[in-house]
Design a protein around this motif. Structure first.
Motif, mmCIF file in Angstrom:
data_model
loop_
_atom_site.group_PDB
_atom_site.id
_atom_site.type_symbol
_atom_site.label_atom_id
_atom_site.label_comp_id
_atom_site.label_asym_id
_atom_site.label_seq_id
_atom_site.Cartn_x
_atom_site.Cartn_y
_atom_site.Cartn_z
ATOM 1 N N HIS A 1 0.815 -1.216 0.000
ATOM 2 C CA HIS A 1 0.000 0.000 0.000
ATOM 3 C C HIS A 1 0.855 1.275 0.000
ATOM 4 O O HIS A 1 0.612 2.192 -0.792
ATOM 5 N N LEU A 2 1.844 1.333 0.883
ATOM 6 C CA LEU A 2 2.621 2.573 1.033
ATOM 7 C C LEU A 2 3.560 2.817 -0.148
ATOM 8 O O LEU A 2 3.793 3.964 -0.526
ATOM 9 N N SER A 3 4.078 1.739 -0.731
ATOM 10 C CA SER A 3 4.986 1.907 -1.882
ATOM 11 C C SER A 3 4.284 2.567 -3.065
ATOM 12 O O SER A 3 4.933 3.171 -3.927
ATOM 13 N N ALA A 4 2.958 2.446 -3.107
ATOM 14 C CA ALA A 4 2.189 2.974 -4.237
ATOM 15 C C ALA A 4 1.765 4.440 -4.039
ATOM 16 O O ALA A 4 1.099 5.006 -4.903
ATOM 17 N N LEU A 5 2.179 5.058 -2.929
ATOM 18 C CA LEU A 5 1.712 6.425 -2.620
ATOM 19 C C LEU A 5 2.494 7.512 -3.351
ATOM 20 O O LEU A 5 2.104 8.672 -3.345
ATOM 21 N N GLY A 6 3.626 7.132 -3.944
ATOM 22 C CA GLY A 6 4.394 8.106 -4.724
ATOM 23 C C GLY A 6 5.271 9.033 -3.906
ATOM 24 O O GLY A 6 5.669 10.102 -4.390
ATOM 25 N N SER A 7 5.600 8.653 -2.678
ATOM 26 C CA SER A 7 6.492 9.501 -1.874
ATOM 27 C C SER A 7 7.911 9.434 -2.429
ATOM 28 O O SER A 7 8.441 8.339 -2.648
ATOM 29 N N PRO A 8 8.545 10.583 -2.658
ATOM 30 C CA PRO A 8 9.908 10.578 -3.213
ATOM 31 C C PRO A 8 10.898 9.880 -2.281
ATOM 32 O O PRO A 8 10.739 9.905 -1.055
ATOM 33 N N VAL A 9 11.915 9.261 -2.862
ATOM 34 C CA VAL A 9 12.988 8.654 -2.080
ATOM 35 C C VAL A 9 14.114 9.679 -1.963
ATOM 36 O O VAL A 9 14.643 10.150 -2.967
#
Length: 224
Positions: free
Chosen positions: A68-76
């Protein structure tokens, strides 16, 4: 000052053109593999059986979070990953803050670093999640952060309400992962650390907070 300094750290790029990968899931999986299910002390054994969720449930939640969280698009970005109050030094004379103790730093999700910091508002020796920042305080903090991050990354676009709301949602969802990360860490410390601290009790509180806040947090939606 803290939000601006975090933005400055997050804007540092030292990966020589390579696209960095987040460290979160690898580290969490490693911690999970080290979590003890049995202690030499019988009282601790009883506590872990009664108060800590089963390893099967913890693994199920961890896999769900990754998806779920990997798909949120938060920048690395380059993250501190352990920004509690004692790791922040305030230079009153110069009017700025600096962070210390970078042993947990790595490339990670931007929203994890911020969500983890917000969780740390609760303290450690006597956890009080009533101190977790309100939506109003978060939006004020995140607005300062995003303006500074744009400045440091030379992004000249105006900050939009959608950007602000998106980061708010990402941060509060990744705060869930922070509970699991430090919950696993505390279970490992409970087995191996010689420090006089109730690590097992701390792990229980972190997992409890995860399951308590999960329904509310999962109801948050990233704006279209």
């Amino acid at each position: 000052m803290i939000s601006r300094e975090m933005a400055r750290i997050h804007a540092i790029h030292a990966h020589n053109g390579c696209v960095p990968k987040p460290n979160l899931w690898i580290k969490m999986r490693k911690y999970f593999s080290l979590v003890a299910t049995e202690f030499t002390d019988q009282a601790s054994n009883l506590r872990i059986q009664r108060e800590v969720p089963s390893k099967a449930l913890l693994e199920q939640e961890m896999l769900w979070m990754k998806e779920h969280l990997s798909a949120l698009g938060s920048p690395v970005v380059l993250c501190h990953n352990d920004l509690l109050c004692k790791n922040i030094i305030h230079n009153n004379k110069e009017g700025h803050v600096r962070f210390i103790d970078y042993e947990y730093s790595s490339y990670n999700y931007q929203a994890f670093d911020i969500g983890n910091h917000f969780n740390e508002f609760a303290g450690m020796s006597e956890l009080d999640y009533g101190l977790y920042p309100s939506r109003e305080m978060q939006l004020e903090w995140l607005q300062v952060y995003l303006k500074a991050y744009k400045l440091y990354t030379k992004n000249t676009e105006q900050l939009s309400p959608r950007e602000l709301e998106t980061l708010y949602v990402q941060v509060n969802k990744f705060a869930l992962a922070s509970h699991f990360f430090w919950g696993f860490w505390a279970l490992i410390q409970a087995k191996y650390s010689s420090i006089d601290f109730d690590f097992l009790g701390y792990a229980v509180l972190r997992f409890n907070q995860y399951f308590k806040t999960k329904p509310t947090v999962m109801a948050l939606k990233i704006p279209e």
